[in-house]
Write a protein that holds these residues in place. Structure first.
Motif, PDB file in Angstrom:
ATOM      1  N   ARG A   1       6.130 -41.766 -24.908  1.00 30.70           N
ATOM      2  CA  ARG A   1       6.677 -40.496 -25.405  1.00 30.70           C
ATOM      3  C   ARG A   1       6.968 -39.547 -24.240  1.00 30.70           C
ATOM      4  O   ARG A   1       7.947 -38.811 -24.262  1.00 30.70           O
ATOM      5  CB  ARG A   1       5.675 -39.803 -26.326  1.00 30.70           C
ATOM      6  CG  ARG A   1       5.603 -40.369 -27.698  1.00 30.70           C
ATOM      7  CD  ARG A   1       6.039 -39.317 -28.698  1.00 30.70           C
ATOM      8  NE  ARG A   1       6.482 -40.040 -29.888  1.00 30.70           N
ATOM      9  CZ  ARG A   1       7.439 -39.625 -30.686  1.00 30.70           C
ATOM     10  NH1 ARG A   1       8.068 -38.503 -30.418  1.00 30.70           N
ATOM     11  NH2 ARG A   1       7.778 -40.312 -31.730  1.00 30.70           N
ATOM     12  N   LEU A   2       6.066 -39.576 -23.255  1.00 34.67           N
ATOM     13  CA  LEU A   2       6.222 -38.658 -22.120  1.00 34.67           C
ATOM     14  C   LEU A   2       7.392 -39.059 -21.235  1.00 34.67           C
ATOM     15  O   LEU A   2       8.122 -38.221 -20.726  1.00 34.67           O
ATOM     16  CB  LEU A   2       4.922 -38.622 -21.291  1.00 34.67           C
ATOM     17  CG  LEU A   2       3.707 -37.992 -21.983  1.00 34.67           C
ATOM     18  CD1 LEU A   2       2.515 -37.980 -21.036  1.00 34.67           C
ATOM     19  CD2 LEU A   2       4.009 -36.569 -22.443  1.00 34.67           C
ATOM     20  N   PHE A   3       7.548 -40.373 -21.018  1.00 34.40           N
ATOM     21  CA  PHE A   3       8.614 -40.854 -20.115  1.00 34.40           C
ATOM     22  C   PHE A   3       9.517 -41.851 -20.828  1.00 34.40           C
ATOM     23  O   PHE A   3       9.561 -43.022 -20.460  1.00 34.40           O
ATOM     24  CB  PHE A   3       8.008 -41.519 -18.870  1.00 34.40           C
ATOM     25  CG  PHE A   3       6.938 -40.705 -18.209  1.00 34.40           C
ATOM     26  CD1 PHE A   3       7.287 -39.616 -17.413  1.00 34.40           C
ATOM     27  CD2 PHE A   3       5.595 -41.008 -18.391  1.00 34.40           C
ATOM     28  CE1 PHE A   3       6.287 -38.849 -16.806  1.00 34.40           C
ATOM     29  CE2 PHE A   3       4.604 -40.249 -17.784  1.00 34.40           C
ATOM     30  CZ  PHE A   3       4.950 -39.167 -16.990  1.00 34.40           C
ATOM     31  N   PRO A   4      10.246 -41.400 -21.848  1.00 35.77           N
ATOM     32  CA  PRO A   4      11.063 -42.349 -22.613  1.00 35.77           C
ATOM     33  C   PRO A   4      12.132 -43.032 -21.763  1.00 35.77           C
ATOM     34  O   PRO A   4      12.374 -44.232 -21.927  1.00 35.77           O
ATOM     35  CB  PRO A   4      11.692 -41.495 -23.711  1.00 35.77           C
ATOM     36  CG  PRO A   4      11.485 -40.082 -23.323  1.00 35.77           C
ATOM     37  CD  PRO A   4      10.382 -40.012 -22.328  1.00 35.77           C
TER      38      PRO A   4
ATOM     39  N   ILE B   1      -2.481 -45.381 -26.034  1.00 35.51           N
ATOM     40  CA  ILE B   1      -2.146 -44.893 -24.692  1.00 35.51           C
ATOM     41  C   ILE B   1      -0.704 -45.260 -24.343  1.00 35.51           C
ATOM     42  O   ILE B   1       0.075 -44.436 -23.869  1.00 35.51           O
ATOM     43  CB  ILE B   1      -3.123 -45.476 -23.650  1.00 35.51           C
ATOM     44  CG1 ILE B   1      -4.530 -44.931 -23.916  1.00 35.51           C
ATOM     45  CG2 ILE B   1      -2.681 -45.127 -22.226  1.00 35.51           C
ATOM     46  CD1 ILE B   1      -5.616 -45.604 -23.130  1.00 35.51           C
ATOM     47  N   PHE B   2      -0.366 -46.532 -24.650  1.00 37.56           N
ATOM     48  CA  PHE B   2       0.985 -47.006 -24.362  1.00 37.56           C
ATOM     49  C   PHE B   2       2.039 -46.114 -25.010  1.00 37.56           C
ATOM     50  O   PHE B   2       2.946 -45.622 -24.364  1.00 37.56           O
ATOM     51  CB  PHE B   2       1.129 -48.450 -24.850  1.00 37.56           C
ATOM     52  CG  PHE B   2       2.507 -49.022 -24.676  1.00 37.56           C
ATOM     53  CD1 PHE B   2       2.881 -49.622 -23.470  1.00 37.56           C
ATOM     54  CD2 PHE B   2       3.448 -48.951 -25.709  1.00 37.56           C
ATOM     55  CE1 PHE B   2       4.138 -50.155 -23.311  1.00 37.56           C
ATOM     56  CE2 PHE B   2       4.717 -49.476 -25.546  1.00 37.56           C
ATOM     57  CZ  PHE B   2       5.057 -50.080 -24.344  1.00 37.56           C
TER      58      PHE B   2
ATOM     59  N   LEU C   1     -10.379 -51.642 -29.210  1.00 38.02           N
ATOM     60  CA  LEU C   1      -9.933 -51.547 -27.820  1.00 38.02           C
ATOM     61  C   LEU C   1      -8.426 -51.765 -27.745  1.00 38.02           C
ATOM     62  O   LEU C   1      -7.703 -51.032 -27.077  1.00 38.02           O
ATOM     63  CB  LEU C   1     -10.650 -52.616 -27.002  1.00 38.02           C
ATOM     64  CG  LEU C   1     -10.699 -52.335 -25.503  1.00 38.02           C
ATOM     65  CD1 LEU C   1     -11.708 -51.236 -25.226  1.00 38.02           C
ATOM     66  CD2 LEU C   1     -11.084 -53.596 -24.748  1.00 38.02           C
ATOM     67  N   LEU C   2      -7.990 -52.787 -28.495  1.00 43.04           N
ATOM     68  CA  LEU C   2      -6.566 -53.117 -28.524  1.00 43.04           C
ATOM     69  C   LEU C   2      -5.755 -51.931 -29.040  1.00 43.04           C
ATOM     70  O   LEU C   2      -4.721 -51.572 -28.477  1.00 43.04           O
ATOM     71  CB  LEU C   2      -6.372 -54.317 -29.450  1.00 43.04           C
ATOM     72  CG  LEU C   2      -5.264 -55.278 -29.081  1.00 43.04           C
ATOM     73  CD1 LEU C   2      -5.613 -55.984 -27.789  1.00 43.04           C
ATOM     74  CD2 LEU C   2      -5.068 -56.285 -30.200  1.00 43.04           C
TER      75      LEU C   2
END
Ligand code: UDP
Ligand code: MG
Length: 336
Positions: free
Chosen positions: A269-272, A263-264, A256-257
Motif C-alpha cells: 500500500r505504501l509503495f504501490p 506486512i506484505f 505467522l503466515l
C-alpha cells in the motif's frame, strides 16, 4: 575379580511343565470356515509344549455357525472354552474379554484365521522361559495387498512418532504374556482398549520376535476399512496428546503466515509503484481473501476435530459402561 551378571541370572529362568497352564485366546467373528483348521493346528502345537492349557474362543457376535462349533469343541474337550459376546464389539474388545477370562500362568493371543501360525508360539514360550514377560510378534513380511501393507507401515510410524510411550513398530496382537502382565493390563480402564498399546504401556521385560505373517486360510478379512480406521484412531488418541500440541503449532504457523501477509500488503500500500514494477500490482485481492478464508477455516476445523476426538473419548469413559457383555459361556452351559 569383576563379575558380570547376565540377564538370565538377574531374572531366574522359568520352566514349562505339565503343571504350567497356558491360556490361548482367540477372538472369532464369523470364522466358521477356519475353526476346524485352527483347532487341528493349535492342538498339535499345544501338544508339543507338554503343558496344561486352556483355549478361550471369544465369539464376537458372529452370525454364522461359529458359536455352535465352539460349543461342540467344548463338548469334545472341556479345555476348549467359549465366551459369546452379546453383539459384535470389535476385535480388541473381544480379545479383552478373553484376557479377563484367562487363568493361565502364561497367556497367548492369536487370530482365528491362522495368519498367526500357532507353531510360532513354541518359540515365544521358549523366550518366556528365558525370563521375558512379553514376547510379541513383529510382522516381517505381510502376505496382504500392497496398499494395506503400505497403510499399516505408515500407521505404525505415525503412531511411533506421536505416542508418548514406546509402542514397537509392526507389532500386532500376536504374543505371549506372563500372568503378571495380564493382571497389570486388567487394571487399566479405557473403554476401547488398544491391546498392543496397553501391553507396551505396562512395561516389564519385553522382546519382539520376527515372523512371516501368512495369508488368511479361508473366509474374508473381518476388519472393514471403518474398523481399521477406528483401530488406528484409538491407537493414536489413546496414547498421545501430541495431536493437541500439533494443533497449537499449526495455529502458530498459520498466524505467522497471516502476519507476513499483513506486512506484505501494508508495505505494498505504501509503495504501490515499486511493487507493480516488481510484478506485484495492487489489485483488489479477491483471490487472496478466499484463499486466506479457506485456509483458516480448514485449520480451525482440523483443530476442532482433534479436540473432538479427545472430548469424545472423555465422554465414552465417564459413562463407565462395562467394556462388553457376554451373553453365554460354554462353562455356564456345562454346569447350570
Ligand atoms: N475379529 C473379531 N471381531 C471383529 C473383527 C475381527 O473378533 O469385529 C477377529 C477375527 O475373527 C480374527 C481377528 O479378529 O480372528 C483378526 O481379524 P481379521 O483376520 O479379519 O483381520 P486382518 O487379519 O485382516 O487384519
Ligand atoms: Mg486376519
Amino acid at each position: 575379580m569383576a563379575t558380570t551378571v547376565t540377564h538370565e541370572q538377574q531374572h531366574p529362568a522359568r520352566s514349562l511343565s505339565r503343571h504350567t497352564v497356558v491360556s490361548v485366546i482367540v477372538p472369532c467373528y464369523n470364522e466358521a470356515p477356519v475353526l476346524n483348521g485352527l483347532r487341528e493346528r493349535l492342538q498339535a502345537a499345544m501338544n508339543a509344549w507338554g503343558t496344561d492349557f486352556e483355549v478361550i474362543l471369544v465369539d464376537d457376535g458372529s452370525q454364522d455357525a461359529t458359536w455352535d462349533m465352539i460349543r461342540q469343541f467344548h463338548r469334545q474337550d472341556p479345555r476348549w472354552h467359549g465366551i459369546r459376546l452379546s453383539r459384535n464389539y470389535g476385535h480388541q474388545t473381544a480379545l479383552w474379554a478373553g484376557l479377563e477370562a484367562a487363568r493361565g500362568d502364561v497367556v497367548a493371543v492369536l487370530d482365528a484365521d491362522l495368519q498367526d501360525p500357532p507353531e510360532a508360539l513354541g518359540d515365544f514360550l521358549w523366550r518366556w522361559q528365558q525370563g521375558y514377560d512379553v514376547v510379541y510378534a513383529i510382522r516381517h513380511n505381510r502376505k496382504e495387498n500392497p496398499l494395506l501393507r503400505a497403510a499399516y507401515h505408515i500407521f505404525y510410524r505415525v503412531l511411533a512418532f506421536l505416542a508418548e510411550i514406546d509402542i514397537p513398530l509392526d507389532a500386532g496382537d500376536f504374543c505371549v504374556m506372563d500372568r503378571r502382565v495380564v493382571e497389570a493390563m486388567r487394571l487399566t480402564r479405557e473403554q476401547e482398549p488398544f491391546i498392543r498399546g496397553l501391553r507396551a504401556w505396562v512395561g516389564f521385560r519385553q522382546v519382539g520376535c520376527p515372523y512371516v505373517r501368512a495369508a488368511r486360510v479361508a473366509g474374508a478379512s473381518k476388519y472393514t476399512l471403518r474398523k481399521l480406521v477406528r483401530l488406528a484412531t484409538s491407537g493414536v488418541f489413546s496414547f498421545s496428546v501430541r495431536p493437541l500440541r500439533l494443533a497449537v503449532w499449526l495455529g502458530f504457523a498459520v498466524s505467522l503466515l497471516s502476519a507476513v501477509g499483513v506486512i506484505f500488503y501494508f508495505v505494498q500500500r505504501l509503495f504501490p509503484e515499486a511493487f507493480a514494477r516488481a510484478g506485484f500490482p495492487l489489485v483488489p485481492g479477491f483471490a487472496t481473501i478466499i484463499i486466506a478464508l479457506l485456509f483458516l477455516g480448514g485449520t480451525q476445523l482440523i483443530c476442532l476435530g482433534i479436540l473432538g476426538e479427545y472430548v469424545g473419548r472423555i465422554f465414552e469413559n465417564v459413562k463407565g459402561r462395562p467394556r462388553f457383555i457376554a451373553s453365554e459361556t460354554t462353562d455356564a452351559e456345562a454346569s447350570p
